[in-house]
Write a protein that holds these residues in place. Structure first.
Motif, PDB file in Angstrom:
ATOM      1  N   SER A  34       0.848  -1.203   0.000  1.00  0.00           N
ATOM      2  CA  SER A  34       0.000   0.000   0.000  1.00  0.00           C
ATOM      3  C   SER A  34       0.875   1.242   0.000  1.00  0.00           C
ATOM      4  N   ILE A  35       0.428   2.250  -0.755  1.00  0.00           N
ATOM      5  CA  ILE A  35       1.099   3.558  -0.719  1.00  0.00           C
ATOM      6  C   ILE A  35       0.006   4.588  -0.437  1.00  0.00           C
ATOM      7  N   TYR A  36       0.267   5.435   0.563  1.00  0.00           N
ATOM      8  CA  TYR A  36      -0.725   6.438   0.964  1.00  0.00           C
ATOM      9  C   TYR A  36      -0.417   7.786   0.314  1.00  0.00           C
ATOM     10  N   PRO A  37      -1.408   8.687   0.236  1.00  0.00           N
ATOM     11  CA  PRO A  37      -1.160  10.000  -0.369  1.00  0.00           C
ATOM     12  C   PRO A  37       0.037  10.695   0.285  1.00  0.00           C
ATOM     13  N   GLY A  38       0.946  11.198  -0.548  1.00  0.00           N
ATOM     14  CA  GLY A  38       2.108  11.940  -0.039  1.00  0.00           C
ATOM     15  C   GLY A  38       3.210  11.102   0.577  1.00  0.00           C
ATOM     16  N   GLN A  39       3.045   9.778   0.630  1.00  0.00           N
ATOM     17  CA  GLN A  39       4.048   8.907   1.273  1.00  0.00           C
ATOM     18  C   GLN A  39       5.183   8.576   0.293  1.00  0.00           C
ATOM     19  N   SER A  40       6.392   8.368   0.831  1.00  0.00           N
ATOM     20  CA  SER A  40       7.491   7.893  -0.023  1.00  0.00           C
ATOM     21  C   SER A  40       7.836   6.458   0.385  1.00  0.00           C
ATOM     22  N   VAL A  41       7.819   5.581  -0.609  1.00  0.00           N
ATOM     23  CA  VAL A  41       8.075   4.148  -0.388  1.00  0.00           C
ATOM     24  C   VAL A  41       9.179   3.726  -1.352  1.00  0.00           C
ATOM     25  N   ALA A  42      10.065   2.845  -0.911  1.00  0.00           N
ATOM     26  CA  ALA A  42      11.088   2.322  -1.827  1.00  0.00           C
ATOM     27  C   ALA A  42      11.001   0.809  -1.877  1.00  0.00           C
ATOM     28  N   ILE A  43      11.030   0.275  -3.106  1.00  0.00           N
ATOM     29  CA  ILE A  43      11.165  -1.187  -3.264  1.00  0.00           C
ATOM     30  C   ILE A  43      12.638  -1.461  -3.542  1.00  0.00           C
ATOM     31  N   VAL A  44      13.261  -2.279  -2.691  1.00  0.00           N
ATOM     32  CA  VAL A  44      14.676  -2.619  -2.908  1.00  0.00           C
ATOM     33  C   VAL A  44      14.836  -4.106  -3.164  1.00  0.00           C
ATOM     34  N   GLY A  45      15.887  -4.430  -3.881  1.00  0.00           N
ATOM     35  CA  GLY A  45      16.184  -5.826  -4.194  1.00  0.00           C
ATOM     36  C   GLY A  45      17.185  -5.845  -5.321  1.00  0.00           C
ATOM     37  N   GLU A  46      17.811  -6.995  -5.555  1.00  0.00           N
ATOM     38  CA  GLU A  46      18.822  -7.026  -6.618  1.00  0.00           C
ATOM     39  C   GLU A  46      18.157  -7.228  -7.978  1.00  0.00           C
ATOM     40  N   SER A  47      18.955  -7.205  -9.045  1.00  0.00           N
ATOM     41  CA  SER A  47      18.418  -7.432 -10.393  1.00  0.00           C
ATOM     42  C   SER A  47      17.692  -8.762 -10.423  1.00  0.00           C
ATOM     43  N   GLY A  48      16.530  -8.766 -11.059  1.00  0.00           N
ATOM     44  CA  GLY A  48      15.784 -10.020 -11.162  1.00  0.00           C
ATOM     45  C   GLY A  48      14.874 -10.306  -9.988  1.00  0.00           C
ATOM     46  N   SER A  49      14.812  -9.368  -9.000  1.00  0.00           N
ATOM     47  CA  SER A  49      13.967  -9.621  -7.825  1.00  0.00           C
ATOM     48  C   SER A  49      12.495  -9.358  -8.121  1.00  0.00           C
ATOM     49  N   GLY A  50      12.215  -8.683  -9.250  1.00  0.00           N
ATOM     50  CA  GLY A  50      10.818  -8.402  -9.614  1.00  0.00           C
ATOM     51  C   GLY A  50      10.375  -6.986  -9.288  1.00  0.00           C
ATOM     52  N   GLU A 206       7.207  16.978  -2.104  1.00  0.00           N
ATOM     53  CA  GLU A 206       6.599  17.383  -0.821  1.00  0.00           C
ATOM     54  C   GLU A 206       5.690  18.596  -1.017  1.00  0.00           C
ATOM     55  N   GLU A 207       6.194  19.536  -1.831  1.00  0.00           N
ATOM     56  CA  GLU A 207       5.425  20.763  -2.116  1.00  0.00           C
ATOM     57  C   GLU A 207       4.110  20.428  -2.834  1.00  0.00           C
ATOM     58  N   LEU A 208       4.164  19.480  -3.760  1.00  0.00           N
ATOM     59  CA  LEU A 208       2.985  19.127  -4.557  1.00  0.00           C
ATOM     60  C   LEU A 208       2.118  18.061  -3.887  1.00  0.00           C
ATOM     61  N   GLY A 209       2.632  17.474  -2.788  1.00  0.00           N
ATOM     62  CA  GLY A 209       1.892  16.411  -2.098  1.00  0.00           C
ATOM     63  C   GLY A 209       1.871  15.100  -2.881  1.00  0.00           C
ATOM     64  N   THR A 210       2.880  14.900  -3.743  1.00  0.00           N
ATOM     65  CA  THR A 210       2.928  13.686  -4.572  1.00  0.00           C
ATOM     66  C   THR A 210       3.504  12.522  -3.779  1.00  0.00           C
ATOM     67  N   ALA A 211       2.883  11.361  -3.895  1.00  0.00           N
ATOM     68  CA  ALA A 211       3.472  10.140  -3.313  1.00  0.00           C
ATOM     69  C   ALA A 211       4.568   9.650  -4.265  1.00  0.00           C
ATOM     70  N   VAL A 212       5.635   9.066  -3.711  1.00  0.00           N
ATOM     71  CA  VAL A 212       6.744   8.603  -4.563  1.00  0.00           C
ATOM     72  C   VAL A 212       7.025   7.134  -4.287  1.00  0.00           C
ATOM     73  N   LEU A 213       7.176   6.360  -5.370  1.00  0.00           N
ATOM     74  CA  LEU A 213       7.612   4.967  -5.256  1.00  0.00           C
ATOM     75  C   LEU A 213       8.983   4.876  -5.921  1.00  0.00           C
TER      76      LEU A 213
END
Length: 564
Positions: A34-50, A206-213
């Motif tokens: 789940s990603i909420y409005p304005g939240q910053s989330v990172a998906i980490v993993g090596e090449s090929g992790s999906g 942050e200024e625009l309230g954009t969520a980032v993945l």
């Protein structure tokens, strides 16, 4: 995130498969996120992790035969999983923006940059036709491009890598999306440029309230830039939670390996250990006891190409059995210096001495003999191995070229070299395209060691690799240095790796040396502002990891899997 806020994006048990000639390949195996409005989330993993596959499914942009085969992707409560291309256009750009990984291949080389920004505005009907020109200039300014009106009239090849990335950010945010997906947005950039762009992206979103993945393999960057981390391994989420919590106390064995291997985090732990007066096991450099025997001395090296001075009066000494790192941003002249040391470029003035012998005084026959003592490992293992040669032939070639031994002796030597770089002997019969990037780099190192050199020039030799593989190669190089008393000239822009590997550091800027000293001196007390900038820009280096980081690789192997 409070319970009564509705997620902006929800992935529920999403499965993604690709069909190949050998059958169906499951790339993503039932992930929940789940990603909420304005939240910053990172998906980490090596090449090929999906991780990239998962992100591209949100935009309906899966490559080739990829398709979502199960679960739901909800955006603002609406199920967008089964939408066709035309229906998805309502979301792309205006609701969900994208900053892709490689600015060179994602900007059209024959269109002006401003035209490409304008195209994204028109496609999303954001601005009236007459206002498009002014809005393009505003967006490029907003993305941090100076003299934006003039820049908008230029073509991508007239931009630096950092400027191209800024143009892609302008395009990604043009229609003011609610979610921005940033796929390895700065992986090809110098750390200082990377930091400026990420700082800018952060203040803009942050200024625009954009969520980032964020999609990245760099844990240090992920933890510094995102509140929440999602760790993917082989198509599954193995752990997720607040960034700092995961870094300080990783639960899943795979996450523990990632946290242990990431050079920026290893460097952070080295810095805090040394500050506390403790020797760190992660410090692989060992030339602390001051070895004095010189193997290479560069004296007043200068190289001019026409009016342009690429290298300006550079002097340094590489001590036997140690690692000297030559660091600086792109265009600082470090690779030109390496080419002069390797005698592949003639200095305009100055000289290179190898154990007291001036290389410029050698005839072609003596130089050929000297080549045996100095070998090079390049950045790109894909480009440096001949795809038509078997691995055996790749490693054997320098031996044959220098007339070393008969066929049987060479076979034995190739087998020894494969053992040395921890590759199975069965690899001899394979070809470069059958190996992973890390395996290819091991083969490149084996080939460089074939003639028993005394010096290896490592030109960005680990920068193209995933963190786990990078860590393995760093350890391998340290073991080989100990075992064979090798001297390394290490060319890099990655100061995290320098902290682990280098005994001495030479910092270059615009062709000249701005600072040099031992690695301990440079990291503990950099005199020049430029050096300080380089060090503080390393993502993750300044994160306080706490003292009790749970990095043991034993324990409850099953904990910590799950969703956000």
């Amino acid at each position: 995130m409070s319970e009564n806020v509705t997620p902006l994006l929800e992935m529920k048990d999403v499965k993604i498969s690709f069909t190949s000639s050998t059958g169906v390949v499951e790339a993503v195996r039932g992930i929940n996120m789940s990603i909420y409005p304005g939240q910053s989330v990172a998906i980490v993993g090596e090449s090929g992790s999906g991780k990239s596959t998962a992100a591209m499914s949100i935009l309906g942009l899966l490559p080739g035969t990829g398709k979502v085969t199960g679960g739901q992707i909800l955006f603002n409560g609406e199920d967008i999983t089964g939408l066709n291309d035309k229906e998805m256009q309502r979301y792309r750009g205006s609701e969900i923006g994208l900053v892709p990984q490689d600015p060179m291949s994602n900007l059209n080389p024959v269109w002006r940059v401003g035209t490409q920004v304008a195209e994204s505005l028109r496609a999303n009907n954001v601005v009236k036709g007459s206002d498009v020109g002014a809005r393009v200039t505003e967006l490029l300014e907003e993305a941090g491009l100076p003299d934006a009106a003039r820049r908008g009239r230029q073509y991508p090849h007239e931009f630096s890598g950092g400027m191209r990335q800024r143009a892609l950010i302008a395009i990604g945010l043009a229609a003011r999306p609610k979610l921005l997906i940033a796929d390895e947005p700065t992986s090809a950039l110098d750390v200082t440029v990377q930091k400026r762009i990420l700082d800018h992206l952060q203040s803009l979103t942050e200024e625009l309230g954009t969520a980032v993945l964020f999609i990245t393999h760099d844990l240090g960057l992920a933890a510094e830039r995102a509140e929440h981390l999602v760790v993917m391994h082989r198509g599954r989420i193995v752990e997720s939670g607040p960034s700092l919590q995961i870094l300080r106390d990783p639960q899943h064995p795979y996450t523990r390996r990632l946290v242990k291997a990431a050079p920026s985090l290893a460097s952070a732990r080295i810095q805090s250990a040394l500050a506390a007066g403790v020797e760190s096991a992660e410090l692989v450099a060992h030339g602390r006891e001051r070895k004095t025997e010189e193997v290479i001395r560069a004296e007043n090296l200068t190289k001019a190409f026409g009016e342009n001075t690429a290298v300006d009066d550079v002097s340094f000494t590489l001590r036997k059995g140690t690692t000297l790192a030559l660091v600086g941003e792109s265009g600082s002249g470090k690779s030109t210096v390496a080419n002069m040391v390797l005698n592949l470029l003639e200095p305009t003035s100055g000289r290179v001495l190898y154990q007291g012998t001036d290389l410029s005084t050698l005839g072609s026959r003596e130089l050929f003999g000297m080549r045996r003592k100095m070998q090079v490992v390049f950045q790109n293992p894909y480009g440096s191995l001949d795809p038509m040669y078997s691995i055996y032939r790749c490693i054997e070639e320098p031996l044959a070229l220098h007339g070393v031994g008969g066929r049987k002796d060479r076979e034995k030597r190739v087998a020894e070299l494969l053992d040395m770089v921890a590759m199975p002997r069965s690899a001899m019969r394979r070809f470069p395209n059958e190996l992973s990037g890390g395996q290819r780099q091991r083969i490149a190192i084996a080939r460089a060691l074939a003639l028993n050199p005394e010096v290896l020039v490592l030109d960005e030799a680990v920068s193209a690799l995933d963190v786990l593989v990078q860590n393995q190669i760093i350890r391998l190089l340290a073991e080989l240095q100990d075992e064979l008393d090798l001297s390394y000239l290490f060319i890099t822009h990655d100061l995290a790796v320098v902290r682990q590997m280098a005994d001495d550091v030479v910092v270059m800027k615009q062709g000249a040396i701005v600072e040099q000293g031992t690695a301990d001196q440079i990291f503990a007390d950099p005199r020049e502002e430029y050096t300080r900038d380089l060090i503080t820009s390393v993502p993750g280096l300044n994160i306080d990891l706490g003292t009790g980081s749970n990095l043991g690789l034993t324990g409850d192997e099953g904990r910590g899997s799950g969703a956000v």
